[in-house]
Design an enzyme around this catalytic site. Structure first.
Site, mmCIF file in Angstrom:
data_model
loop_
_atom_site.group_PDB
_atom_site.id
_atom_site.type_symbol
_atom_site.label_atom_id
_atom_site.label_comp_id
_atom_site.label_asym_id
_atom_site.label_seq_id
_atom_site.Cartn_x
_atom_site.Cartn_y
_atom_site.Cartn_z
ATOM 1 N N CYS A 307 0.429 -1.361 -0.107
ATOM 2 C CA CYS A 307 0.663 -0.281 -0.361
ATOM 3 C C CYS A 307 0.984 1.272 -0.092
ATOM 4 O O CYS A 307 1.496 1.864 0.848
ATOM 5 C CB CYS A 307 -1.056 0.057 1.259
ATOM 6 N N CYS A 487 -5.876 2.439 -4.079
ATOM 7 C CA CYS A 487 -5.914 2.487 -3.011
ATOM 8 C C CYS A 487 -6.722 3.904 -2.433
ATOM 9 O O CYS A 487 -6.506 5.031 -3.279
ATOM 10 C CB CYS A 487 -3.561 3.378 -3.250
#
Length: 561
Positions: A307, A487
Site C-alpha cells: 500500500c 489505494c
C-alpha cells in the site's frame, strides 16, 4: 500465559512467539534467560526483540537474539546457540514462530554432545514435534515420504492465499487443496490506517485463521522452510516434506525493521510509531490525539512496499485531526519520501497537493530514512540530489510515523523461485512462474509491477484460480491480470481520493465518475472504505464471492470462452 511453555529439560524450554504480556508468566516460572530465534519482522503482530528485552530485563531475565531463517539452520547457528546456552543463566527459554527452530537448535547441540538421534527424536515426539527430517533422518519408506501430497498447495494464509483457495473451491470440489501457514490469526491490514486515525477499533481488524480457512481445504499449521520446485515439494521448517502437483505462492512480504538503524530500539516509544504493525496502530492514534504542538514527521522508504499510499494516509488523517482540534497552526508537519514524487500516478497528485497545502506539510523527496534516535528525538536521512550525489540530513521530531523497508520473506528470497531482487518471478499477465510451469504466485510476494494492495489480491485470486484450472483442463481460456490495484487515500475524515490504476499508471476506475470521481476527494469513497470494504473483505473476497472482478482474456483465448 498466551502460549504453552513446553519444558524440554530441567534447564530448557521452548514455545511459540513470546509476547510482552507473557514475560511476567515466564518470570513466575523461574526463567532466567530468553533466546529469540525468530527474525524481527516475520509477522505483522510480532514485537521486536528490543521490546521483549525491555520487558524481560525489567524482570531480571537476560535476552539473547539469535535469529534463524526458517528451514535454514546452519552449523554456525547451532554453535552460536550452544555458546548462548553456556553463558546464560538457567533455566533458559527459547522461542520462534512455532518453537520448531528453537527445539531443532537444542537437539542438534545435544547430538553434538553425544545424545543419540533416537533419544532426541523420541523426546521431540513426546513434546509434539516431528524433527525426523530436521535431524537428517530419512523417512522409513517412500510411502511415508509422500504421505502429504496435494493437487494444489498454497503457501500463505493471508488475503491472497485464502482468497485464491476460496476462488478454487468455488470452481471445483474435485481437488485436494491445502494452505500452509503457522499463524493463528488473520488481519485486515487495510484497516490499520483507520485504527491509527482513531476511526476503526483495533479488534475489528482481526479474526481467527480457523474461522476463515475454506471448508474442504486442509490447513497445515506450520511454517515453510524451503522450496524444492524440481521435486514438486516444499519442506516445512522441521524439514517435513509436502508434495504437490501445483503450487501457489502467497506468503506476503517481510517488514525489515532492522533496515533503519536504531528503529528497533525505539519503536513503540519515544514518539516513534507505525501503522504497519497491528499492535502499534493504537499508539499512532495516542500520539496524534495527544500532540498539541511540535513537529510530526512521516516517512516512506523505497519501493516496493505494501500500500504505497499508506505513509501519506497517516499524514493526512493526522493533519485533519489537528485541524479539527484547532492546533494545526502549532504542529509542523513534514513528509520524507525516498521517491521522487508524491504519488506514482500523476492524475491523483493535484487533489493530494491540495491537502498537502491545507495541512502545511513540508515535502522532502529523495530522502531515505537511515537511522533514528528516539531518546534525542532525531531522525537521519540519506538525501540524493538530481545528480545522484548523497548527503546526510537530520531532523528533530516530537512524533514520527515510520514506514519500514520491505522485502520478500527470507525463505522466498533464498529460493529458486526468486528473481534477482528476491521476489517470486512471474509473468505479469498470467501470474504463472517464468521457469516452473506448475507454480503461480499472487499478492505482495511476486514481482509483477503493480501496487501491493488488498484490492490487487482481490483481482488476482480468480485469475490465478482460473489459469491453474485451465492448466488442469478444468477451465477454458487464460485470464490476464491488467495490474489493477486500488489505494483509497484518506485525505480527511469523511473524504477519500480513490486511486484505481493498473500497469503503466493506466486509470481503471470501478465506478462511474458521477458516483465516485477518483481524482477528487469523495464522501462516497469514504463510505466505501469505512462501511463497504471491510464486510466485502471478510464475507466476499475471503469466501470466494468475487466482487467486481472481471478478468481480462487475450483475444486468442476469448474465442474459446
Amino acid at each position: 500465559m498466551s502460549f504453552q511453555r513446553i519444558v524440554v529439560s530441567d534447564d530448557f524450554s521452548v514455545s511459540t512467539q513470546v509476547e510482552i504480556a507473557d514475560i511476567d508468566a515466564l518470570a513466575d516460572a523461574g526463567v532466567k534467560s530468553l533466546i529469540c530465534n525468530r527474525p524481527d519482522g516475520e509477522g505483522s503482530d510480532q514485537p521486536t526483540v528490543r521490546e521483549l528485552r525491555d520487558a524481560a530485563e525489567a524482570k531480571g531475565i537476560e535476552v539473547f537474539y539469535l535469529p534463524v531463517v526458517s528451514g535454514k539452520i546452519s552449523k554456525s547457528d547451532v554453535a552460536d546457540f550452544a555458546a548462548a546456552l553456556e553463558k546464560m543463566s538457567a533455566p533458559v527459554h527459547a522461542f520462534c514462530r512455532t518453537g520448531t527452530r528453537s527445539l531443532t537448535l537444542w537437539s542438534l547441540d545435544q547430538r553434538e554432545k553425544g545424545v543419540s538421534t533416537e533419544q532426541l527424536l523420541a523426546k521431540a515426539s513426546a513434546l509434539g514435534y516431528d524433527l525426523q527430517q530436521a535431524l537428517g533422518v530419512p523417512a522409513a519408506d517412500s510411502k511415508a515420504a509422500s504421505a502429504d501430497h496435494f493437487d494444489i498447495l498454497i503457501v500463505g494464509g493471508g488475503a491472497a492465499g485464502i482468497s485464491v483457495a476460496s476462488s478454487l473451491m468455488a470452481r471445483t470440489q474435485d481437488l485436494s487443496i491445502a494452505i500452509v501457514d503457522p499463524a493463528e490469526v488473520h488481519y485486515y491490514q487495510p484497516g490499520w490506517t483507520m485504527v491509527g486515525g482513531g476511526i476503526f477499533r483495533q479488534e475489528d481488524t482481526v479474526k481467527t485463521m480457523a474461522s476463515l480457512i475454506p471448508e474442504g481445504v486442509r490447513w497445515i499449521k506450520a511454517a515453510v522452510g524451503e522450496f524444492e520446485p524440481e521435486n514438486n515439494r516444499v519442506l516445512l521448517e522441521d524439514r517435513h516434506p509436502i508434495n504437490y502437483d501445483r503450487l501457489i505462492v502467497a506468503p506476503g512480504l517481510k517488514l525489515n525493521w532492522h533496515g533503519v538503524e536504531g528503529l528497533v530500539e525505539t519503536l513503540g516509544r519515544n514518539g516513534v510509531t507505525s501503522n504497519y504493525r497491528y499492535d502499534l496502530a493504537p499508539y499512532t492514534w495516542k500520539l496524534v490525539s495527544g500532540l498539541r504542538r511540535g513537529r510530526a514527521v512521516f516517512t516512506q522508504p523505497p519501493m516496493p512496499i505494501k500500500c504505497a499510499g499508506a505513509p501519506q494516509k497517516a499524514m493526512y488523517l493526522s493533519g485533519d485531526h489537528w485541524k479539527r482540534s484547532g492546533v494545526l497552526k502549532d504542529v509542523d508537519i513534514a513528509f520524507y519520501n525516498a521517491g521522487a514524487v508524491l504519488f506514482g500516478v500523476k492524475e491523483y497528485v493535484p487533489a493530494l497537493m491540495e491537502y498537502v497545502e491545507l495541512y502545511g506539510a513540508d515535502l522532502n523527496f529523495g530522502h531515505r530514512l537511515t537511522r533514528i534516535d528516539g531518546e534525542s528525538r532525531t531522525a537521519w536521512f540519506e538525501r540524493k540530489d538530481e545528480d545522484g550525489n548523497a548527503s546526510e540530513v537530520s531532523t528533530a521530531f516530537d512524533m514520527i510515523h515510520v514506514c519500514p523497508p520491505q522485502t520478500a520473506p527470507d525463505f522466498v528470497r533464498q529460493s529458486p523461485l526468486a528473481d534477482d531482487a528476491g521476489w517470486v518471478d512471474v509473468d505479469q499477465n498470467t501470474l504463472r512462474h517464468k521457469r516452473y510451469e506448475n507454480i503461480w504466485s499472487l499478492g505482495d510476494v511476486m514481482n509483477a509491477p503493480n501496487a501491493k494492495t488488498a484490492a490487487a489480491a482481490r483481482m488476482q485470486a480468480p485469475i490465478v484460480a482460473n489459469n491453474l484450472l485451465n492448466d488442469l483442463g478444468s477451465a477454458r481460456g487464460i485470464s490476464h491480470y491488467n495490474g489493477y490495484g486500488s489505494c483509497p487515500l484518506t485525505v480527511e475524515r469523511g473524504k477519500i481520493v480513490l486511486a484505481e490504476f493498473g500497469y503503466g499508471g493506466k486509470l481503471l476506475p470501478s465506478f462511474p465518475s458521477w458516483l465516485i470521481n477518483g481524482q477528487r476527494p469523495s464522501r462516497m469513497a469514504w463510505f466505501l472504505k469505512e462501511k463497504i470494504l471491510p464486510p466485502v473483505y471478510w464475507k466476499a473476497m475471503l469466501r470466494g464471492h468475487e466482487w467486481m472482478v472481471n478478468p481480462e482474456r487475450s483475444p486468442a483465448d476469448s474465442a474459446d470462452v
